[in-house]
Design a protein around this motif. Structure first.
Motif, mmCIF file in Angstrom:
data_model
loop_
_atom_site.group_PDB
_atom_site.id
_atom_site.type_symbol
_atom_site.label_atom_id
_atom_site.label_comp_id
_atom_site.label_asym_id
_atom_site.label_seq_id
_atom_site.Cartn_x
_atom_site.Cartn_y
_atom_site.Cartn_z
ATOM 1 N N MET A 405 -2.484 -8.738 -13.354
ATOM 2 C CA MET A 405 -2.464 -7.368 -12.852
ATOM 3 C C MET A 405 -2.578 -6.350 -13.991
ATOM 4 O O MET A 405 -2.945 -5.201 -13.760
ATOM 5 N N ASP A 406 -2.256 -6.756 -15.203
ATOM 6 C CA ASP A 406 -2.322 -5.849 -16.343
ATOM 7 C C ASP A 406 -3.679 -5.911 -17.036
ATOM 8 O O ASP A 406 -3.896 -5.218 -18.029
ATOM 9 N N PHE A 407 -4.595 -6.709 -16.517
ATOM 10 C CA PHE A 407 -5.915 -6.852 -17.141
ATOM 11 C C PHE A 407 -6.804 -5.707 -16.667
ATOM 12 O O PHE A 407 -6.919 -5.454 -15.460
ATOM 13 N N PRO A 408 -7.463 -4.966 -17.568
ATOM 14 C CA PRO A 408 -8.221 -3.779 -17.160
ATOM 15 C C PRO A 408 -9.579 -4.067 -16.543
ATOM 16 O O PRO A 408 -10.208 -3.156 -16.010
ATOM 17 N N GLY A 409 -10.043 -5.310 -16.623
ATOM 18 C CA GLY A 409 -11.360 -5.640 -16.088
ATOM 19 C C GLY A 409 -12.244 -6.235 -17.160
ATOM 20 O O GLY A 409 -12.099 -5.937 -18.350
ATOM 21 N N HIS A 491 -10.322 -7.641 0.473
ATOM 22 C CA HIS A 491 -10.016 -6.526 1.378
ATOM 23 C C HIS A 491 -9.382 -7.043 2.662
ATOM 24 O O HIS A 491 -9.893 -7.983 3.283
ATOM 25 N N LEU A 492 -8.285 -6.423 3.048
ATOM 26 C CA LEU A 492 -7.638 -6.706 4.334
ATOM 27 C C LEU A 492 -7.864 -5.516 5.250
ATOM 28 O O LEU A 492 -7.525 -4.381 4.909
ATOM 29 N N HIS A 493 -8.423 -5.766 6.413
ATOM 30 C CA HIS A 493 -8.665 -4.709 7.383
ATOM 31 C C HIS A 493 -7.362 -4.298 8.075
ATOM 32 O O HIS A 493 -6.451 -5.108 8.253
ATOM 33 N N GLY A 494 -7.309 -3.037 8.473
ATOM 34 C CA GLY A 494 -6.245 -2.572 9.365
ATOM 35 C C GLY A 494 -4.906 -2.283 8.729
ATOM 36 O O GLY A 494 -3.992 -1.829 9.411
ATOM 37 N N HIS A 495 -4.747 -2.562 7.448
ATOM 38 C CA HIS A 495 -3.450 -2.417 6.792
ATOM 39 C C HIS A 495 -3.608 -1.865 5.374
ATOM 40 O O HIS A 495 -4.667 -1.990 4.767
ATOM 41 N N PHE A 496 -2.525 -1.299 4.875
ATOM 42 C CA PHE A 496 -2.347 -1.121 3.441
ATOM 43 C C PHE A 496 -1.267 -2.094 3.010
ATOM 44 O O PHE A 496 -0.294 -2.324 3.732
ATOM 45 N N PHE A 497 -1.452 -2.672 1.837
ATOM 46 C CA PHE A 497 -0.422 -3.542 1.272
ATOM 47 C C PHE A 497 0.076 -2.909 -0.024
ATOM 48 O O PHE A 497 -0.546 -1.991 -0.575
ATOM 49 N N GLU A 498 1.209 -3.385 -0.505
ATOM 50 C CA GLU A 498 1.792 -2.865 -1.740
ATOM 51 C C GLU A 498 1.509 -3.850 -2.879
ATOM 52 O O GLU A 498 1.883 -5.022 -2.785
ATOM 53 N N LEU A 499 0.846 -3.379 -3.927
ATOM 54 C CA LEU A 499 0.611 -4.242 -5.083
ATOM 55 C C LEU A 499 1.938 -4.563 -5.766
ATOM 56 O O LEU A 499 2.732 -3.666 -6.048
ATOM 57 N N VAL A 500 2.176 -5.829 -6.023
ATOM 58 C CA VAL A 500 3.339 -6.241 -6.810
ATOM 59 C C VAL A 500 2.890 -6.171 -8.270
ATOM 60 O O VAL A 500 2.382 -7.131 -8.833
ATOM 61 N N ASN A 501 3.070 -4.997 -8.856
ATOM 62 C CA ASN A 501 2.472 -4.712 -10.166
ATOM 63 C C ASN A 501 3.501 -4.307 -11.214
ATOM 64 O O ASN A 501 3.144 -3.753 -12.252
ATOM 65 N N GLY A 502 4.770 -4.580 -10.953
ATOM 66 C CA GLY A 502 5.801 -4.215 -11.910
ATOM 67 C C GLY A 502 6.514 -2.932 -11.590
ATOM 68 O O GLY A 502 7.566 -2.638 -12.167
ATOM 69 N N ALA A 503 5.974 -2.132 -10.678
ATOM 70 C CA ALA A 503 6.668 -0.929 -10.237
ATOM 71 C C ALA A 503 7.880 -1.332 -9.397
ATOM 72 O O ALA A 503 7.907 -2.424 -8.815
ATOM 73 N N ASP A 504 8.869 -0.440 -9.313
ATOM 74 C CA ASP A 504 10.021 -0.760 -8.460
ATOM 75 C C ASP A 504 9.571 -0.820 -7.001
ATOM 76 O O ASP A 504 8.533 -0.275 -6.628
ATOM 77 N N HIS A 505 10.385 -1.507 -6.177
ATOM 78 C CA HIS A 505 9.980 -1.790 -4.798
ATOM 79 C C HIS A 505 9.660 -0.534 -4.002
ATOM 80 O O HIS A 505 8.877 -0.585 -3.055
ATOM 81 N N MET A 506 10.250 0.578 -4.357
ATOM 82 C CA MET A 506 10.032 1.805 -3.606
ATOM 83 C C MET A 506 8.743 2.521 -4.024
ATOM 84 O O MET A 506 8.311 3.447 -3.352
#
Length: 563
Positions: A405-409, A491-506
């Motif tokens: 997740m920390d890789f820029p591309g 891509h997932l249709h119909g939803h938004f998901f939360e990236l588990v990227n090191g940010a706090d759960h909120m």
């Protein structure tokens, strides 16, 4: 007889030239959204008419068949308001079925626009009405989900105005990235099945670069090439911004001192773009239409189907907006200028990207794993879960996939300036905190040589009766494991998901599309709160068409189902 043929040729040439001159919507010419008028390629209101038809498209020296909507490529900008209701009446004038998917909009599943999943499609000559409330704001887009029509021009932008005006900018532009090829999409698919390197003119030779002999032998044993970055390249693609090729001199006007919002949409079929405005920092304010805490960068990679909103404050003059293809085989170019008619000089293409051991999933936490037995370990399927189908559609396994997740591309990990990473993103508004009910892993699988793509080794045609099941309102942590050496925008249709990227759960950022890097993993938390059947797929069009797609079913678990 000769004169008749000559007259016929003249008529055909005139007709071809007329057909090539598709009208260009005002938004696509670089008109600020605050100034674009209805009737100039921008549609709004509660009743919107869209018509799909065959056309001809030309950019530079390339021309060919196109699928246009309301007579233009890209199609019209659909501009909506948060809280309104909309009826989108779509007429199909093609000789084949068609559809429109409202990418990123939260809609009832029967209006999501995926033939065979949420509705039967729109037959030739038929009219279909999509009707739903607008429950969000932000930058989104629409495109066909039928066959390979998206490649041929069947796409366009969506802007949903917030109920609360944003005072942070003075001008507002759509920057829609895509590509055009004169080759028919089905012919491209055929060529990819014949040889996955067909369009790659940057393959590394036996003597090029600093790779050791042992490393070259290993790549050879795996029948892979470290320059296998993109399936379809600038050898056939002209990269477009708002439907304009690099020679078209597209300009976005501004006055010195103004703050300009750029709504950047990757509406391409197959191209990851690296976006920068040399000398002008960009402040990212939204990802996939959802507000994020501001982060200033100099460049970012945008996967197919992602959107990023940025604010720039360019100094007086002309500045190049550069969308360089990830494999560096070409670029889309426009000018951001305070002097009408002045064209910014784009930078040259950078050196081609070369894959590394990390992209093969061959890096442990201490660095590169031992080379001995690498080829065997990359084909060892014994550690795969039992529900992963092992067969001809799976020719590689990542031995040590790590969170990337920390890789820029690809190609951006060695540049000296600031590059956006998923770990930089934080939701601006607090998310409800919920514990995860269960966890699941999904493997992204493929056989690059045979051009077969899948989830868990199963092509879409083989899993239509075995969808991914979520209970309504269930919260699931999903880890995507990329067992291939290509990046995939999932891509997932119909939803938004939360990236588990090191940010706090909120403050985990909300997205609808996530790039899963080669040989790595990406994880998201999903609250499955939109009932129905939804498409879940790689947004590289030819990967999806070759099988990398499944159906996600969200409904209450019946007695005995369990989680």
């Amino acid at each position: 007889m000769a004169s008749l043929s000559r007259r016929h040729l003249i008529r055909s040439t005139v007709a071809l030239a007329a057909a090539s001159a598709l009208p260009v919507p005002a938004w696509a010419r670089g008109a600020s959204l605050s100034r674009a008028q209805n009737g100039s390629g921008e549609l709004s209101g509660e009743d919107i008419e869209l018509s799909i038809g065959d056309h001809h498209f030309m950019t530079g020296t390339r021309s060919g068949h196109a699928v246009a909507v309301n007579g233009s490529v890209p199609g019209p900008l659909i501009r909506l308001r948060e809280g309104q209701n909309v009826r989108l009446n779509v007429t199909n004038n093609l000789a084949e079925d068609s559809s429109i998917h409202w990418h990123g909009l939260l809609v009832p599943f029967q209006f999501d626009g995926v033939p065979g999943v949420s509705f039967p499609g729109i037959r030739p000559g038929e009219r279909f009405t999509y009707e739903f409330p607008i429950r969000q704001s932000g930058t989104y887009w629409w495109h066909s989900h039928s066959g390979l029509q998206e490649q041929a021009g069947h796409y366009g932008p969506i802007v949903v105005e917030s109920a609360d005006p944003d005072p942070r900018y003075d001008r507002d532009y759509v920057v829609l990235l895509s590509e055009f090829t004169p080759i028919h999409p089905h012919e491209i698919m055929r060529k990819l099945k014949v040889g996955e390197h067909y369009f790659n003119y940057q393959m590394q030779t036996a003597t090029e670069g600093e790779m050791s002999g042992a490393m070259r032998r290993m790549w050879g044993q795996m029948r892979m090439n470290p320059r296998d970055i993109s399936d379809v390249t600038g050898s056939t693609y002209t990269f477009l911004i708002n439907g304009h090729g690099p020679a078209d001199d597209l300009q976005f006007a501004f006055r010195a001192g103004e703050r300009v919002r750029l709504r950047i949409i990757n509406g391409s079929a197959m191209t990851f773009f690296n976006v920068r405005i040399p000398g002008v920092p960009m402040t990212v304010i939204a990802a996939d239409g959802q507000d994020v805490a501001e982060v200033e960068v100099d460049e970012f990679q945008i996967g197919v189907a992602e959107t990023y909103d940025v604010i720039v404050s360019p100094p007086d003059g002309s500045h190049a907006i550069v969308a360089e293809a990830m494999d560096r085989s070409g670029m889309g170019v426009a000018s951001l200028t305070s002097h009408k008619g002045h064209r910014a000089s784009p930078p040259p293409l950078r050196e081609p990207v070369t894959l590394t051991m990390a992209d093969m999933g061959m890096m442990d936490h201490g660095g590169m794993a031992g080379m001995e037995g690498m080829d065997h370990s990359m084909r060892d399927t014994s550690k795969l879960p039992a529900d992963v189908k092992v067969g001809p559609g799976l020719d590689m396994v990542s031995p040590m996939p790590m969170d990337r997740m920390d890789f820029p591309g690809l190609g951006l990990d060695t540049v000296k300036h600031r590059v956006l990473r998923y770990t930089d993103l934080k939701a601006k508004r607090m998310n409800p905190h919920r514990e995860v009910d269960r966890e699941m892993r999904i493997h992204l699988t493929g056989n690059m040589e045979r051009y077969m793509w899948s989830f868990d080794g199963k092509k879409f045609t083989a899993v239509t009766d075995d969808p991914i099941r979520f209970g309504f309102d269930e919260r699931v942590r999903v880890t995507l494991v990329n067992d291939t050496m290509m990046a995939h925008p999932i891509h997932l249709h119909g939803h938004f998901f939360e990236l588990v990227n090191g940010a706090d759960h909120m403050h985990q950022p909300l997205k609808h599309t996530v790039i899963v890097q080669p040989g790595g993993t990406a994880t998201f938390d999903l609250t499955a709160n939109e009932p129905g059947d939804w498409a879940f797929h790689c947004h590289l069009l030819y990967h999806m068409h070759a099988g990398m797609m499944q159906v996600v079913t969200v409904r209450p678990f019946s007695a005995g189902d369990g989680a």
